[in-house]
Design a protein around this motif. Structure first.
Motif, PDB file in Angstrom:
ATOM      1  N   GLN A   1       0.829  -1.188   0.000  1.00  0.00           N
ATOM      2  CA  GLN A   1       0.000   0.000   0.000  1.00  0.00           C
ATOM      3  C   GLN A   1       0.868   1.245   0.000  1.00  0.00           C
ATOM      4  OE1 GLN A   1      -2.960  -0.758  -0.838  1.00  0.00           O
ATOM      5  NE2 GLN A   1      -4.266  -0.445   0.961  1.00  0.00           N
ATOM      6  N   VAL A   2       0.533   2.165  -0.871  1.00  0.00           N
ATOM      7  CA  VAL A   2       1.237   3.445  -0.958  1.00  0.00           C
ATOM      8  C   VAL A   2       0.211   4.565  -0.884  1.00  0.00           C
ATOM      9  CG1 VAL A   2       2.640   4.946  -2.417  1.00  0.00           C
ATOM     10  CG2 VAL A   2       3.139   2.486  -2.312  1.00  0.00           C
ATOM     11  N   PHE A  29       9.959   1.176  -2.755  1.00  0.00           N
ATOM     12  CA  PHE A  29      11.362   0.835  -2.994  1.00  0.00           C
ATOM     13  C   PHE A  29      12.098   2.024  -3.592  1.00  0.00           C
ATOM     14  CE2 PHE A  29      14.985  -1.744  -3.605  1.00  0.00           C
ATOM     15  CZ  PHE A  29      15.492  -1.494  -4.865  1.00  0.00           C
ATOM     16  N   SER A  30      11.446   2.656  -4.563  1.00  0.00           N
ATOM     17  CA  SER A  30      12.037   3.856  -5.159  1.00  0.00           C
ATOM     18  C   SER A  30      10.938   4.688  -5.819  1.00  0.00           C
ATOM     19  CB  SER A  30      13.093   3.500  -6.214  1.00  0.00           C
ATOM     20  OG  SER A  30      12.499   2.855  -7.321  1.00  0.00           O
ATOM     21  N   ILE A  31      11.237   5.973  -5.996  1.00  0.00           N
ATOM     22  CA  ILE A  31      10.323   6.877  -6.697  1.00  0.00           C
ATOM     23  C   ILE A  31      11.066   7.523  -7.847  1.00  0.00           C
ATOM     24  CG2 ILE A  31       8.821   8.885  -6.533  1.00  0.00           C
ATOM     25  CD1 ILE A  31       8.444   8.325  -3.597  1.00  0.00           C
ATOM     26  N   ASN A  32      10.526   7.422  -9.027  1.00  0.00           N
ATOM     27  CA  ASN A  32      11.126   8.063 -10.191  1.00  0.00           C
ATOM     28  C   ASN A  32      10.556   9.476 -10.313  1.00  0.00           C
ATOM     29  OD1 ASN A  32      12.735   5.775 -10.778  1.00  0.00           O
ATOM     30  ND2 ASN A  32      10.977   4.817 -11.766  1.00  0.00           N
ATOM     31  N   ILE A  99       6.130   5.083  -8.858  1.00  0.00           N
ATOM     32  CA  ILE A  99       6.680   4.330  -7.734  1.00  0.00           C
ATOM     33  C   ILE A  99       7.032   2.911  -8.131  1.00  0.00           C
ATOM     34  CG2 ILE A  99       6.063   3.345  -5.478  1.00  0.00           C
ATOM     35  CD1 ILE A  99       4.377   5.916  -5.054  1.00  0.00           C
ATOM     36  N   GLN A 100       8.120   2.417  -7.552  1.00  0.00           N
ATOM     37  CA  GLN A 100       8.472   1.011  -7.634  1.00  0.00           C
ATOM     38  C   GLN A 100       8.374   0.452  -6.220  1.00  0.00           C
ATOM     39  OE1 GLN A 100      12.529   0.031  -8.732  1.00  0.00           O
ATOM     40  NE2 GLN A 100      11.906  -1.913  -9.654  1.00  0.00           N
ATOM     41  N   ASN A 101       7.555  -0.585  -6.031  1.00  0.00           N
ATOM     42  CA  ASN A 101       7.432  -1.151  -4.685  1.00  0.00           C
ATOM     43  C   ASN A 101       8.447  -2.264  -4.469  1.00  0.00           C
ATOM     44  OD1 ASN A 101       6.416  -3.379  -5.988  1.00  0.00           O
ATOM     45  ND2 ASN A 101       4.281  -3.045  -5.361  1.00  0.00           N
ATOM     46  N   TYR A 102       8.390  -2.904  -3.320  1.00  0.00           N
ATOM     47  CA  TYR A 102       9.382  -3.924  -2.977  1.00  0.00           C
ATOM     48  C   TYR A 102       9.198  -5.213  -3.762  1.00  0.00           C
ATOM     49  CZ  TYR A 102      11.188  -0.960   0.696  1.00  0.00           C
ATOM     50  OH  TYR A 102      11.778   0.072   1.379  1.00  0.00           O
ATOM     51  N   SER A 103       8.070  -5.324  -4.451  1.00  0.00           N
ATOM     52  CA  SER A 103       7.895  -6.437  -5.396  1.00  0.00           C
ATOM     53  C   SER A 103       8.410  -6.072  -6.770  1.00  0.00           C
ATOM     54  CB  SER A 103       6.403  -6.811  -5.478  1.00  0.00           C
ATOM     55  OG  SER A 103       5.923  -7.231  -4.229  1.00  0.00           O
ATOM     56  N   ARG A 105       7.353  -3.835  -8.688  1.00  0.00           N
ATOM     57  CA  ARG A 105       6.270  -3.485  -9.603  1.00  0.00           C
ATOM     58  C   ARG A 105       6.225  -1.964  -9.706  1.00  0.00           C
ATOM     59  NH1 ARG A 105       0.919  -2.631  -7.531  1.00  0.00           N
ATOM     60  NH2 ARG A 105      -0.480  -2.029  -9.226  1.00  0.00           N
ATOM     61  N   TYR A 106       6.012  -1.468 -10.923  1.00  0.00           N
ATOM     62  CA  TYR A 106       5.923  -0.028 -11.155  1.00  0.00           C
ATOM     63  C   TYR A 106       4.457   0.396 -11.281  1.00  0.00           C
ATOM     64  CZ  TYR A 106      10.917   0.107 -12.320  1.00  0.00           C
ATOM     65  OH  TYR A 106      12.284   0.035 -12.278  1.00  0.00           O
ATOM     66  N   PHE A 107       4.123   1.521 -10.703  1.00  0.00           N
ATOM     67  CA  PHE A 107       2.781   2.070 -10.856  1.00  0.00           C
ATOM     68  C   PHE A 107       2.809   3.556 -10.526  1.00  0.00           C
ATOM     69  CE2 PHE A 107       1.981   2.375  -6.316  1.00  0.00           C
ATOM     70  CZ  PHE A 107       2.825   1.404  -5.799  1.00  0.00           C
ATOM     71  N   THR A 108       1.760   4.253 -10.935  1.00  0.00           N
ATOM     72  CA  THR A 108       1.628   5.683 -10.642  1.00  0.00           C
ATOM     73  C   THR A 108       0.551   5.870  -9.589  1.00  0.00           C
ATOM     74  OG1 THR A 108       2.327   6.322 -12.865  1.00  0.00           O
ATOM     75  CG2 THR A 108       1.086   7.950 -11.588  1.00  0.00           C
ATOM     76  N   GLU A 109       0.891   6.595  -8.560  1.00  0.00           N
ATOM     77  CA  GLU A 109      -0.046   6.875  -7.471  1.00  0.00           C
ATOM     78  C   GLU A 109      -0.388   8.346  -7.471  1.00  0.00           C
ATOM     79  OE1 GLU A 109      -1.089   4.286  -5.654  1.00  0.00           O
ATOM     80  OE2 GLU A 109      -2.541   5.568  -4.619  1.00  0.00           O
ATOM     81  N   TRP A 110      -1.637   8.679  -7.111  1.00  0.00           N
ATOM     82  CA  TRP A 110      -2.122  10.056  -7.044  1.00  0.00           C
ATOM     83  C   TRP A 110      -2.537  10.413  -5.628  1.00  0.00           C
ATOM     84  CZ3 TRP A 110      -2.391  13.532 -11.139  1.00  0.00           C
ATOM     85  CH2 TRP A 110      -2.125  13.009 -12.407  1.00  0.00           C
ATOM     86  N   GLY A 111      -2.365  11.679  -5.309  1.00  0.00           N
ATOM     87  CA  GLY A 111      -2.882  12.202  -4.059  1.00  0.00           C
ATOM     88  C   GLY A 111      -4.359  12.516  -4.180  1.00  0.00           C
TER      89      GLY A 111
END
Length: 120
Positions: A1-2, A29-32, A99-103, A105-111
């Motif tokens: 969860q992010v 894990f990381s944020i581009n 975002i890249q999570n610890y799995s 996996r890449y995805f885009t998250e919004w506020g």
């Protein structure tokens, strides 16, 4: 969860300033790239500014010279300093993050968005 949580919106008179913040938390894990977008009533969401993980920035022509995007990678936070605000800057401002999570996996998250209202 992010989760991305924005803060700093509000009401300001034309010519004034506001600083928006957006903090990312969770399984990161990381944020581009990170960025700010806005949506005014009856209009489509539009890009305001983006920033890469290395600090390269891009701005909409309408905010160049007035807005500054920055980020603190240690805090997973992106900022938007808005100066010389105009009534046409009135909108709900949204941040996003690639975002890249610890799995891995890449995805885009919004506020959730924060309202900025500029009076004339």
């Amino acid at each position: 969860q992010v989760q991305l949580v924005e803060s700093g919106g509000g009401f300001v008179q034309a010519g004034g300033s506001l600083r928006l913040s957006c903090a990312a938390s969770g399984s990161i894990f990381s944020i581009n790239g990170m960025g700010w977008y806005r949506q005014a009533p009856g209009k489509q969401r539009e890009l305001v500014a983006t920033i890469t993980s290395r600090g390269s920035t891009n701005y909409a022509d309408s905010v160049k010279g007035r807005f500054t995007i920055s980020r603190d990678n240690a805090k997973n936070t992106v900022y938007l300093q808005m100066n010389s605000l105009k009534p046409e800057d009135t909108a709900v401002y949204y941040c996003n993050a690639d975002i890249q999570n610890y799995s891995l996996r890449y995805f885009t998250e919004w506020g959730q968005g924060t309202q900025v209202t500029v009076s004339s």
